[in-house]
Write a protein that holds these residues in place. Sequence first.
Motif, short mmCIF file in Angstrom:
data_model
loop_
_atom_site.label_atom_id
_atom_site.label_comp_id
_atom_site.label_asym_id
_atom_site.label_seq_id
_atom_site.Cartn_x
_atom_site.Cartn_y
_atom_site.Cartn_z
N GLU A 1 0.85 -1.18 0.00
CA GLU A 1 0.00 0.00 0.00
C GLU A 1 0.89 1.24 0.00
O GLU A 1 1.88 1.30 0.72
CB GLU A 1 -0.89 -0.01 1.24
N GLY A 2 0.57 2.20 -0.83
CA GLY A 2 1.38 3.40 -0.94
C GLY A 2 2.63 3.18 -1.75
O GLY A 2 3.59 3.93 -1.64
N HIS A 3 2.64 2.14 -2.59
CA HIS A 3 3.80 1.80 -3.40
C HIS A 3 4.20 2.97 -4.30
O HIS A 3 3.37 3.62 -4.89
CB HIS A 3 3.49 0.57 -4.27
N SER A 4 5.46 3.23 -4.38
CA SER A 4 6.01 4.27 -5.25
C SER A 4 6.92 3.64 -6.28
O SER A 4 7.65 2.70 -5.98
CB SER A 4 6.80 5.27 -4.40
N ARG A 5 6.89 4.15 -7.49
CA ARG A 5 7.78 3.63 -8.54
C ARG A 5 9.24 3.90 -8.21
O ARG A 5 10.12 3.28 -8.77
CB ARG A 5 7.41 4.23 -9.89
N LYS A 6 9.48 4.83 -7.30
CA LYS A 6 10.86 5.16 -6.91
C LYS A 6 11.43 4.16 -5.92
O LYS A 6 12.63 4.07 -5.75
CB LYS A 6 10.91 6.56 -6.31
N SER A 7 10.56 3.39 -5.24
CA SER A 7 11.05 2.44 -4.24
C SER A 7 11.67 1.22 -4.93
O SER A 7 11.33 0.89 -6.05
CB SER A 7 9.91 2.01 -3.31
N ALA A 8 12.56 0.57 -4.22
CA ALA A 8 13.24 -0.61 -4.76
C ALA A 8 12.24 -1.74 -4.98
O ALA A 8 11.35 -1.93 -4.15
CB ALA A 8 14.34 -1.06 -3.81
N PRO A 9 12.37 -2.49 -6.07
CA PRO A 9 11.46 -3.62 -6.30
C PRO A 9 11.60 -4.65 -5.18
O PRO A 9 12.68 -4.91 -4.68
CB PRO A 9 11.92 -4.22 -7.62
N ARG A 10 10.48 -5.23 -4.79
CA ARG A 10 10.44 -6.25 -3.74
C ARG A 10 9.89 -7.51 -4.38
O ARG A 10 8.87 -7.46 -5.07
CB ARG A 10 9.57 -5.77 -2.59
N HIS A 11 10.54 -8.64 -4.13
CA HIS A 11 10.15 -9.90 -4.77
C HIS A 11 9.97 -11.02 -3.74
O HIS A 11 10.60 -11.02 -2.68
CB HIS A 11 11.21 -10.33 -5.79
N LEU A 38 19.18 -16.37 7.65
CA LEU A 38 18.79 -15.03 7.23
C LEU A 38 19.52 -14.55 5.98
O LEU A 38 19.33 -13.45 5.55
CB LEU A 38 18.96 -14.00 8.35
N LYS A 39 20.36 -15.38 5.39
CA LYS A 39 21.01 -15.04 4.14
C LYS A 39 20.09 -15.51 3.01
O LYS A 39 19.62 -16.64 3.01
CB LYS A 39 22.36 -15.74 4.05
N VAL A 40 19.83 -14.65 2.05
CA VAL A 40 18.95 -15.01 0.94
C VAL A 40 19.73 -15.86 -0.04
O VAL A 40 20.79 -15.48 -0.51
CB VAL A 40 18.40 -13.75 0.24
N LEU A 41 19.19 -17.05 -0.34
CA LEU A 41 19.83 -17.97 -1.27
C LEU A 41 18.83 -18.37 -2.34
O LEU A 41 17.62 -18.33 -2.12
CB LEU A 41 20.32 -19.21 -0.53
N THR A 42 19.32 -18.79 -3.48
CA THR A 42 18.42 -19.11 -4.59
C THR A 42 18.12 -20.59 -4.73
O THR A 42 17.27 -20.95 -5.51
CB THR A 42 19.01 -18.60 -5.91
N THR A 91 9.46 -15.16 1.96
CA THR A 91 9.34 -13.80 2.46
C THR A 91 9.51 -12.84 1.30
O THR A 91 9.69 -13.26 0.16
CB THR A 91 10.38 -13.55 3.58
N ILE A 92 9.47 -11.57 1.58
CA ILE A 92 9.67 -10.54 0.56
C ILE A 92 11.05 -9.95 0.78
O ILE A 92 11.39 -9.57 1.90
CB ILE A 92 8.59 -9.44 0.67
N THR A 93 11.84 -9.86 -0.28
CA THR A 93 13.19 -9.33 -0.17
C THR A 93 13.42 -8.27 -1.23
O THR A 93 12.72 -8.21 -2.24
CB THR A 93 14.26 -10.44 -0.33
N VAL A 111 16.69 -13.09 -7.96
CA VAL A 111 15.23 -13.09 -7.98
C VAL A 111 14.78 -14.44 -8.53
O VAL A 111 15.00 -14.72 -9.71
CB VAL A 111 14.68 -11.93 -8.85
N PRO A 112 14.18 -15.29 -7.70
CA PRO A 112 13.78 -16.61 -8.17
C PRO A 112 12.58 -16.52 -9.11
O PRO A 112 11.83 -15.54 -9.12
CB PRO A 112 13.42 -17.35 -6.88
N LEU A 113 12.40 -17.59 -9.87
CA LEU A 113 11.30 -17.67 -10.82
C LEU A 113 10.27 -18.68 -10.33
O LEU A 113 10.62 -19.73 -9.81
CB LEU A 113 11.84 -18.10 -12.19
N PHE A 114 8.99 -18.35 -10.52
CA PHE A 114 7.88 -19.18 -10.09
C PHE A 114 6.94 -19.42 -11.25
O PHE A 114 6.90 -18.64 -12.20
CB PHE A 114 7.11 -18.49 -8.96
N TYR A 115 6.14 -20.49 -11.16
CA TYR A 115 5.10 -20.75 -12.16
C TYR A 115 4.01 -21.61 -11.53
O TYR A 115 4.24 -22.27 -10.51
CB TYR A 115 5.66 -21.40 -13.42
N ILE A 116 2.84 -21.59 -12.14
CA ILE A 116 1.72 -22.41 -11.70
C ILE A 116 1.56 -23.57 -12.67
O ILE A 116 1.52 -23.36 -13.89
CB ILE A 116 0.41 -21.59 -11.64
N HIS A 117 1.50 -24.79 -12.13
CA HIS A 117 1.29 -25.99 -12.94
C HIS A 117 0.36 -26.91 -12.17
O HIS A 117 0.61 -27.21 -11.00
CB HIS A 117 2.62 -26.68 -13.23
#
Length: 183
Positions: free
Chosen positions: A46-56, A64-68, A75-77, A83-89
């Motif tokens: 909510e209140g997302h700005s195009r200037k803010s860093a993308p969150r994925h 607590l180290k983000v690994l792929t 979580t959101i990082t 940036v991992p990839l997801f799909y629905i199957h």
Amino acid sequence: MNQFRACILFVLLVGATIVSAVPTFDGRYSIGALIPGLSSLQALREGHSRKSAPRHLNVRPPSLKVLTDVVGNLTITTGAAGVPLFYIHRNRLWRYINETSIHAVNIVNGTEEAPGTNQIPLQMMLEEKLGGIDGGVWKWKGTMLIYQLGKFNNSGVYYDCMLPKGGHGLLTFLEGYVFGSEV
């Protein structure tokens, strides 16, 4: 002799035609063409700005180290940690790692009621095998990722929260659904 040369020329032309028809991965094709719907999942707040860093959507293991390529709490990082990839199957949400490895995104019951509600939150977990609540369906509604269980769904709303035992987790609620009954 002319027939022999003509035959060799014909074989070479057919061979060249076949070789040029074989697809290559020199930038003209993408992995998304091989797995329909494969993409990163961007979180907007909510209140997302195009200037803010993308969150994925990403995984944050206990360290607590983000690994792929590990499993753990989703979580959101932000940042360049990958940036991992997801799909629905088949109505399930999956995380693509490589051609031989994928992980299941499972929905599991939380252990405690959310303060101020009579609902137990549902947590998104990344695991090596299918598990969690059986019978749920993942689907897209426009740009919103929806989790639906029977006639109840989460309206595409997720919460990145601190967990009681520490760390962050991605939680959601099904509208009108409490402990297997309607509100």
